[in-house]
Design an enzyme around this catalytic site. Structure first.
Site, PDB file in Angstrom:
ATOM      1  CD  GLU A 482      -3.199   0.490   2.064  1.00  0.00           C
ATOM      2  OE1 GLU A 482      -4.026   1.323   2.131  1.00  0.00           O
ATOM      3  OE2 GLU A 482      -3.168  -0.475   2.591  1.00  0.00           O
ATOM      4  CD  GLU A 758      -4.652  -0.645   8.966  1.00  0.00           C
ATOM      5  OE1 GLU A 758      -5.311  -0.150   8.152  1.00  0.00           O
ATOM      6  OE2 GLU A 758      -3.880  -1.507   9.066  1.00  0.00           O
TER       7      GLU A 758
END
Length: 905
Positions: A482, A758
């Site tokens: 990502e 996260e």
């Protein structure tokens, strides 16, 4: 006698107004002696330093600018206290030319400083015509699968002694350049990542010391990078183009004043070298047997090399670089080398970081060593990479067998704490492995510490989350497939980011890409640069809280740095986003579109009892619609756009009225009875005054229902503690901060985290992991609590009317059983400090305020308590002016200086 004479002279000079203040830290466009300014009216900033004197203000300044010995501009004595972003107003500036400037100031006592030491800046290449260089690509047929990194070189001769030389370099892909065998500069991953089809940066380097009279050679290695590497969702190659190309120009001035230029053109040669493969997600393969030794020196024979192909790629998109480049920073040695239950050799560096590992090794030609990277070890003690998804994150090194060899990758990076080593000949020794942190070279600006060691570790994790993800763009994660510039993550963390590091140029650059990639409708993509719908006029975007990056970060940067130009540059983008929301709304209610909502909020797997904290995405959208409209109004007021102020004030009233009608009962119950719903309503002033305190009470009741835990996600969390402390519940905010069971900020700390996760439960209490498809252990968004720690615990803030800490607020909040808290912050004017500690029923508060600023200090004190400053009653110093007190605080106004307050609690 000499001492008496010296004292007499010092007093005499003081009386004449000499050398009472000093001027230091000169910046041009927020940079120290920059080499490629393309602003035609660059701005100057400086700091005033004065030891042991209070309330020093600048009353006037004078700037002089020279080109060589030629006086280019003198401002004359200007009566003003402005010491940042003072614009140049002299003769027209010329491409590639170097200029020097000095400044002197007068203080508010009439004392003049001496002239500052000279600072300099050099103009960049101001138009495409200034580029004499040509774009070149390799002259050989490329391996389209592995894409070995091409080498380019050119030998040339200089007939005279070099006085100065500047190299201007950019590429399609990434580049590293050399001259006469020496690396050019210390930056990595250049030219950086921008919306390449619209904005391509070049870098300028002073290469005077690398050149010599007579024979010289220049070379460059290129990598695919963001430009054409496998990148984005379902990693795809060639996002911006299939080619890989170099543009290089060296402008030389000889000691006799004559000039020469070396350019990339069809006279260059090309080949390949040891970098056989390099991809951001997958790592690099370096084969030392393929070295072309001394390839960038004059002693190299390039007869076997290929030519190059000249391409007519555009130069119209080239821009100078203002943001700090990516550089090497901290290094880490192994803290543990061990064998896993699976029998794998693993090294632990003790810190989750972003960069790579440098390895030393001795072995046979053809020996292959593979370094794999991971953030965590699983419950069984084994190396864990499932959360990297398709990112291989491996570096492969093949030895040439010629003694000790040193390896590190090129044109890639990894996010990791652990490495798995395969194929290493011999035992693994700590001295042979070094982890090197890599991030944008932003100056550290803030420190925070307190008496609670877990909070100090949280602050450490916040800072390392920022370091690892501020790698030319603000990425969402640095390890998996990502590593994109997610807009929501950046906006929620942006204010915290300003405290830890100087992110002024970093965000100013990225915001221009936000505007460049904004769709024609005004919708903003999810990621910037927009690789999801690269080059399209419309595409995925417009998620509330993510697209609001276009309004929130410009305003936060203005508050932190006082730079109106950021608002000027971004105003059209800000306005386009608000207009988009207006056009999507019906009867002023925005309840359409797809939104991420309060991303990763607290959620139970079994929600039969309604325990998951689900907040309506459209309710959230309406709140952010109002907030962005308010920020647009704020920007319009700063920029003097009175018609826009009137228009959007009217719109804001309608948006808030629609919110009340749709989502709030007459008694103030919000339809989504969640922490995030109340937090956003209160933070963005969505409720009438009469309903706000009851909403705060409902918020606290909700927190108690969850056993004093937060349930907020990405959009609610940044404002949670701010709302609580604003409405009289600082004790509850502290309780949430100090909570160490899931979900909380300290739960990951207790679980051994060294960066921000996260997910609140990236590692569960039983040691198992959250779903690997989305479980990063270096993801800075929840680190936004750092803003509250600086602004509320330590109490350092700037007033909206005096942004950039021209007018400072110091308002510490005591609580959480903390015995002390201390924060230091380097502003454009100098250091601001707020240190407090409790001592036998007293509060000791030490404050430092820089010159040319003022501050309002809120000193915690009991109702019948007393306050002293430096041992004297606070009201006896003329430099300290009492203001109207508020509950729990004595309020004073001061100028610059150091202050030592003791108050009775």
């Amino acid at each position: 006698m000499k001492k008496i004479l010296f004292l007499f002279l010092a007093l005499h000079l003081s009386g004449l107004g000499f050398a009472q203040v000093k001027v230091e830290h000169l910046l041009t466009e927020n940079q120290t002696d920059p080499l490629s300014i393309d602003a035609l009216t660059p701005r100057f900033s400086w700091q005033i330093t004065e030891a042991n004197k209070r309330s020093v203000m600048q009353s006037a300044y004078e700037i002089k600018v020279k080109k060589g010995n030629h006086a280019l501009w003198s401002s004359g004595k200007v009566i003003s206290d402005q010491s940042i972003y003072v614009p140049y107003k002299g003769e027209t500036l010329v491409s590639g030319q170097k200029y020097t400037w000095q400044v002197r100031v007068w203080d508010n006592s009439g004392n003049a400083s001496g002239w500052s030491a000279p600072a300099s800046w050099q103009m960049g290449l101001l138009s495409p015509a200034d580029w004499k260089a040509q774009w070149i690509t390799p002259g050989f047929a490329e391996d389209s699968v592995t894409r070995p990194s091409p080498l380019f070189r050119k030998a040339f001769s200089l007939s005279k002694k070099v006085a100065s030389a500047t190299a201007y370099i950019t590429s399609h892909g990434l580049y590293e350049a050399q001259i006469n065998g020496h690396r050019v500069g210390t930056a990595f991953l250049t030219p950086g990542w921008t919306s390449y089809n619209k904005r391509l940066q070049y870098q300028a380097y002073d290469v005077t010391a690398l050149l010599q009279q007579g024979k010289n050679a220049v070379g460059a290695t290129l990598g695919s990078g963001w430009y054409r590497g496998h990148f984005g969702y379902n990693p795809t190659p060639n996002l911006y183009g299939k080619d890989i190309a170099l543009l290089l120009q060296i402008d030389i001035t000889y000691t006799d004043g004559t000039k020469a230029t070396i350019i990339s053109d069809d006279s260059w040669k090309s080949s390949t070298g040891p970098v056989r493969f390099a991809e951001i997600y997958y790592g690099a393969t370096i084969d030392d047997r393929m070295q072309q030794k001394n390839w960038s020196t004059t002693n190299f024979d390039d007869k076997g090399w290929y030519g190059v192909t000249v391409k007519d790629f555009t130069k119209n998109t080239l821009i100078a670089t203002y943001n700090e480049p990516v550089r090497k920073h901290e290094t880490f040695k192994p803290v543990k080398i061990f064998t896993t239950p699976k029998g794998e050799k693993v090294i632990d560096f003790g810190q989750n970081l972003v960069g790579w590992v440098q390895m030393k090794v001795t072995g046979k030609s053809g020996d292959k060593i593979t370094l794999s990277h991971a953030e965590v070890i699983d419950k069984a003690g084994n190396f864990y990479t499932d959360n990297l998804r398709t990112a291989r994150s491996q570096n492969v090194y093949i030895l040439n067998g010629e003694g000790e060899e040193t390896f590190e990758p090129q044109f890639t990076w990894q996010g990791f704490r652990y490495i798995k080593v395969e194929g290493y000949p011999g035992d693994l020794k700590p001295e042979d492995f070094t982890a090197i942190a890599l991030y944008s070279d932003m100056a550290p600006t803030g420190t925070f510490n307190c008496s609670n060691t877990l909070i100090n570790q949280l602050q450490h994790n916040i800072q390392w989350g920022q370091k690892g993800n501020f790698l030319d763009v603000p990425t969402d994660c640095p390890q998996r497939d990502e590593r994109l510039g997610w807009t929501g993550d950046a906006q929620v963390f942006s204010r915290t980011a300003t405290y830890n590091m100087n992110v002024h140029n970093f965000f100013a650059k990225w915001l221009k890409d936000v505007a460049a990639d904004q769709y024609e409708s005004g919708s903003v993509p999810f990621v910037i640069p927009n690789v999801i719908a690269q080059g399209l006029k419309s595409g995925p975007g417009a998620s509330t809280g993510w697209a609001d990056v276009s309004t929130i970060i410009p305003w936060n940067m203005y508050l932190a740095y006082g730079d109106k130009r950021i608002l000027e540059d971004q105003y059209s983008s800000m306005k386009a986003w608000v207009d988009y929301m207006q056009h999507q709304s019906k009867n002023d209610l925005w309840n359409t579109g797809n939104h991420f909502g309060d991303w990763l909020f607290y959620s139970e797997n079994d929600d039969n009892d309604g325990h998951s904290a689900i907040t309506s995405k459209y309710l959230i959208a309406q709140c952010f619609y109002a907030y962005s409209t308010q920020l647009l109004i704020n920007a319009a007021e700063v920029l003097g756009k009175t018609e826009d102020v009137a228009y959007y004030n009217n719109l804001l009233a309608q948006v808030k009225a629609a919110y009340l009608k749709e989502y709030v009962t007459p008694n103030g119950l919000i339809s989504s009875d969640t922490q995030t719903a109340y937090v956003l309503a209160l933070q963005f002033d969505m409720l009438p005054e009469g309903l706000r305190q009851q909403a705060a009470d409902r918020l606290v009741a909700n927190i108690h229902r969850y056993n004093n835990h937060l349930t907020t996600g990405f959009l609610g969390t940044p404002y949670l503690c701010h709302v609580l402390s604003r409405f009289g519940y600082a004790d509850v905010a502290y309780r949430l901060l100090l909570q160490d069971t899931y979900p909380s900020w300290l739960y990951p700390v207790k679980m051994g985290a060294t960066t921000i996760w996260e997910r609140w439960d990236g590692i569960k209490p039983d040691g198992t992991f959250e779903t690997p498809t989305m479980n990063s252990y270096n993801h800075y968004a929840y680190g936004a609590i750092g803003d509250w720690m600086y602004r509320v615990i330590a109490g350092i803030d700037t007033k909206t009317d005096g942004p950039g800490y021209k007018q400072i607020t110091i308002k510490p909040t005591i609580g959480g059983k903390l015995q002390f808290a201390a924060a230091d912050y380097e502003t454009n004017y100098g250091k601001v400090s707020s240190h407090w500690k409790l001592d036998n029923g007293n509060l000791i508060l030490d404050v430092e305020i820089p010159a040319n600023t003022t501050a309002t200090i809120y000193i915690p004190v009991s109702n019948n308590g007393t306050v002293t400053e430096s041992g004297k009653p606070v009201n006896t110093d003329a430099a300290i002016k009492l203001a109207e007190p508020i509950s729990g605080y004595l309020v004073v106004s001061v100028g610059s200086g150091s202050y030592h307050f003791i108050s009775t609690l």
